[in-house]
Write an enzyme that holds these catalytic residues in place. Structure first.
Site, PDB file in Angstrom:
ATOM      1  N   ASP A  21      -1.348  -1.475   9.917  1.00 13.95           N
ATOM      2  CA  ASP A  21      -0.837  -0.327   9.148  1.00 13.95           C
ATOM      3  C   ASP A  21      -0.266   0.775  10.043  1.00 13.95           C
ATOM      4  OD1 ASP A  21      -1.653  -1.615   6.872  1.00 13.95           O
ATOM      5  OD2 ASP A  21      -3.312  -0.246   6.409  1.00 13.95           O
ATOM      6  N   LYS A  70      -1.561   7.059   3.292  1.00 13.06           N
ATOM      7  CA  LYS A  70      -0.704   6.193   2.461  1.00 13.06           C
ATOM      8  C   LYS A  70      -1.494   5.646   1.280  1.00 13.06           C
ATOM      9  CE  LYS A  70      -2.728   2.097   3.725  1.00 13.06           C
ATOM     10  NZ  LYS A  70      -3.600   1.345   2.811  1.00 13.06           N
TER      11      LYS A  70
HETATM   12  O1  C5P Z   1      -4.556  -5.064  11.605  1.00 14.19           O
HETATM   13  P1  C5P Z   1      -5.884  -4.436  11.409  1.00 14.19           P
HETATM   14  O2  C5P Z   1      -6.727  -4.441  12.642  1.00 14.19           O
HETATM   15  O3  C5P Z   1      -5.831  -3.081  10.788  1.00 14.19           O
HETATM   16  O4  C5P Z   1      -6.634  -5.360  10.347  1.00 14.19           O
HETATM   17  C1  C5P Z   1      -8.004  -5.234  10.096  1.00 14.19           C
HETATM   18  C2  C5P Z   1      -8.506  -6.524   9.465  1.00 14.19           C
HETATM   19  O5  C5P Z   1      -7.927  -6.687   8.159  1.00 14.19           O
HETATM   20  C3  C5P Z   1      -8.113  -7.790  10.222  1.00 14.19           C
HETATM   21  O6  C5P Z   1      -9.046  -8.093  11.205  1.00 14.19           O
HETATM   22  C4  C5P Z   1      -8.086  -8.834   9.120  1.00 14.19           C
HETATM   23  O7  C5P Z   1      -9.400  -9.276   8.819  1.00 14.19           O
HETATM   24  C5  C5P Z   1      -7.618  -8.036   7.904  1.00 14.19           C
HETATM   25  N1  C5P Z   1      -6.158  -8.183   7.671  1.00 14.19           N
HETATM   26  C6  C5P Z   1      -5.686  -9.386   7.168  1.00 14.19           C
HETATM   27  N2  C5P Z   1      -4.335  -9.536   6.939  1.00 14.19           N
HETATM   28  C7  C5P Z   1      -3.481  -8.511   7.175  1.00 14.19           C
HETATM   29  C8  C5P Z   1      -3.952  -7.288   7.673  1.00 14.19           C
HETATM   30  C9  C5P Z   1      -5.313  -7.152   7.923  1.00 14.19           C
HETATM   31  O8  C5P Z   1      -6.446 -10.324   6.936  1.00 14.19           O
HETATM   32  N3  C5P Z   1      -2.195  -8.686   6.929  1.00 14.19           N
END
Ligand code: C5P
Length: 300
Positions: free
Chosen positions: A138, A11
């Site tokens: 994601d 993406k």
């Molecule tokens: O959700 P995911 O594990 O992919 O996110 C990785 C990191 O990205 C999270 O630990 C956070 O620090 C950051 N993040 C965030 N806000 C979001 C998505 C991700 O701060 N909406």
């Protein structure tokens, strides 16, 4: 069934508006996801336990232990189904690793679809979407594909009607960027200015450009609030963006948390020419051209 193969797209975020830091460590987003034709392939084969191996250009950078998101996805699905299933997962990697193109999320989504089929679970998409949201912000979009607005952490999706095909070039940098570090840098940069962070808003002009297939209008609306943070961590990306603009890109931005940079082209031939020009840069490991939107993973 002894083996299931699914293809899952990468993406690019055409709008990524980041709201204030939440108490749970995440940020509320307006995240307009657009699936593009760079695909990982996930093969799930019958096996006693859940294992993973990775092949392809980026294979050496992907963990094959419990840190692998596809393994976590298969485990979460087995748990949801209430049984201890096994699968030997083989990931054919074409999506850059830690590049801001959701490659790990794509592999997790692929594993969910492939194992759902391999194990004959027949779970509806809604169930897979719920498991996906727990795996990463994601992953739900990686399951859906097409073009969609994500709110909340990015996991609450609403599909967008699309009016055409967009052509892209991508400049892939050497080495990845940690998503968490880029968000943290974004918070630090904002704190340094002291300005209040506004609640993220959908850009209606951007949605109209997507709906009508107007590449020139879309190019003018591309926006990523994580870009200043990615540029602070990797200053050479500014040269990559400038080079793409100088080569006639209709719009240029860092993809997600980077370091991949995305360039909107006028047509397929233009995307190929942009990718050729970008591949000459010392700040670019390799360049790709692709189109979007493309559908999410389905069993082949
Ligand atoms: O959700 P995911 O594990 O992919 O996110 C990785 C990191 O990205 C999270 O630990 C956070 O620090 C950051 N993040 C965030 N806000 C979001 C998505 C991700 O701060 N909406």
């Amino acid at each position: 069934m002894s083996s299931v193969t699914v293809r899952v797209p990468a993406k690019v975020n055409v709008q990524l508006s980041v709201g204030p830091l939440r108490e749970d460590g995440y940020h509320d987003l307006v995240n307009v996801f657009h699936a593009v034709s760079v695909f990982d392939e996930v093969v799930a084969k019958e096996s006693e336990s859940i294992t993973v191996s990775v092949v392809g250009e980026w294979a050496d950078q992907v963990p094959v232990d419990d840190g692998n998101l596809a393994v976590q996805a298969a485990r979460a699905l087995a748990k949801h189904a209430g049984r201890s299933y096994g699968a030997d997962l083989v990931i054919h990697k074409a999506i850059p690793v830690a590049g801001g193109m959701a490659g790990g999320s794509a592999d997790a989504a692929g594993a969910l679809v492939a194992c759902n089929e391999l194990w004959g679970l027949g779970l509806p998409y809604e169930d897979l979407l719920e498991i996906a949201g727990d795996l990463g912000s994601d992953v739900p979009f990686a399951l859906l594909g097409g073009t969609a607005v994500g709110t909340g952490r990015g996991e609450q999706l609403s599909e967008l009607p699309m009016g055409g095909v967009f052509h892209w070039a991508f400049a892939v940098a050497d080495g990845g960027l940690s998503t968490a570090k880029v968000y943290a840098e974004c918070d630090a940069l904002r704190e340094a200015t002291g300005a209040e962070v506004p609640w993220p808003q959908v850009d209606d002009a951007l949605l109209a450009a997507l709906r009508t297939g107007d590449a020139r209008a879309l190019g003018g609306r591309l926006a990523n609030d994580l870009q200043p943070a990615a540029l602070a961590l990797r200053p050479e990306l500014a040269r990559t963006l400038d080079a793409g603009r100088a080569a006639g890109a209709l719009g240029a931005l860092v993809s997600g948390s980077g370091p991949t940079c995305a360039f909107l082209a006028a047509d397929e031939e233009h995307a190929r020419r942009l990718a050729d020009a970008l591949s000459q840069l010392s700040s670019c490991r390799t360049a790709l051209s692709a189109h979007g939107p493309v559908p999410g993973p389905r069993p082949a």
